[in-house]
Design an enzyme around this catalytic site. Structure first.
Site, mmCIF file in Angstrom:
data_model
loop_
_atom_site.group_PDB
_atom_site.id
_atom_site.type_symbol
_atom_site.label_atom_id
_atom_site.label_comp_id
_atom_site.label_asym_id
_atom_site.label_seq_id
_atom_site.Cartn_x
_atom_site.Cartn_y
_atom_site.Cartn_z
ATOM 1 N N CYS A 12 0.826 -1.016 0.052
ATOM 2 C CA CYS A 12 0.127 -0.197 0.081
ATOM 3 C C CYS A 12 0.962 1.353 0.029
ATOM 4 C CB CYS A 12 -1.116 -0.033 1.184
ATOM 5 S SG CYS A 12 -0.269 0.171 2.625
ATOM 6 N N HIS A 53 13.062 -15.692 12.496
ATOM 7 C CA HIS A 53 12.969 -15.884 13.826
ATOM 8 C C HIS A 53 11.350 -16.000 14.216
ATOM 9 C CE1 HIS A 53 16.932 -13.936 15.484
ATOM 10 N NE2 HIS A 53 17.198 -14.965 14.371
#
Ligand code: RB5
Length: 155
Positions: free
Chosen positions: A68, A101
C-alpha cells in the site's frame, strides 16, 4: 513456493514493477498476482489484505507480499487474520530475520516509502529465508499463536 501479491491504489505501480523484475530474474517461485491494478483511487487496503490472507489460509499461497502507500495499513489489516504473520519491512535484515525468527509469512511494503530497488532486495531476502525452527523461536511463536487463539475466543 507460491507467493501471492496484492496492492491497493497506493501500491499497484510498485507491485507491477516488482512482479516484472522478479519474473525476469527467477523461476524458483510461482508468483500470483491477486490485484489490484491501481485503476480505482478509492479502493481500500483492507480488501486486499483480506484477499491475500484468505489465499494463505486456504493454502492457495505459501507467502504473500502486500503493498500500500506506507505498508502500514495493509499490515494492520493482514495481522487481524488467523495464521497471517505480516509486518512492514523496509530493510533486508528485518525482511530476512522476520522469517527466520518470527515465521513471518507476509511482507508489507510502502510504495511511497521505498523505491523498486530496495523493494526488490527486501522481497528477495524475504523469499530466500526460512523459519529457523530453533527452540527459542518456536517457543515465542507458540506464544504468539496462543494469543491468537485466546483472542479468537473473546470475539
Ligand atoms: C491510500 O491512499 C493509503 O492510505 C494506503 O495505501 C496506505 O498507505 C495505508 O496505510
Amino acid at each position: 513456493m507460491r507467493v501471492a501479491f496484492a496492492a491497493d491504489h497506493g501500491g499497484a505501480a510498485l507491485k507491477t514493477d516488482l512482479l516484472r523484475a522478479l519474473r525476469a530474474s527467477q523461476a524458483t517461485h510461482e508468483l500470483i498476482d491477486l490485484g489490484g491494478d491501481g485503476s480505482d483511487p478509492a479502493d481500500d487496503y483492507p480488501d486486499f489484505s483480506q484477499q491475500l490472507g484468505r489465499a494463505i489460509q486456504d493454502g492457495d499461497a505459501d507467502r504473500g507480499v502486500l503493498i500500500c502507500g506506507s505498508g502500514v495499513g495493509a499490515s494492520i489489516a493482514a495481522t487481524k487474520m488467523r495464521g497471517v504473520r505480516a509486518s512492514v519491512c523496509h530493510d533486508t535484515y528485518s525482511a530476512r530475520q522476520g522469517v527466520e525468527h518470527d515465521d513471518m509469512n507476509v511482507l508489507c511494503l510502502g510504495a511511497r516509502v521505498i523505491a523498486i530497488e530496495l523493494a526488490l532486495e527486501c522481497t528477495r531476502a524475504f523469499l530466500g529465508a526460512r523459519f529457523s525452527g530453533e527452540p527459542r523461536h518456536v517457543r515465542r511463536l507458540d506464544k504468539v499463536l496462543a494469543i491468537e487463539a485466546e483472542e479468537a475466543g473473546r470475539r
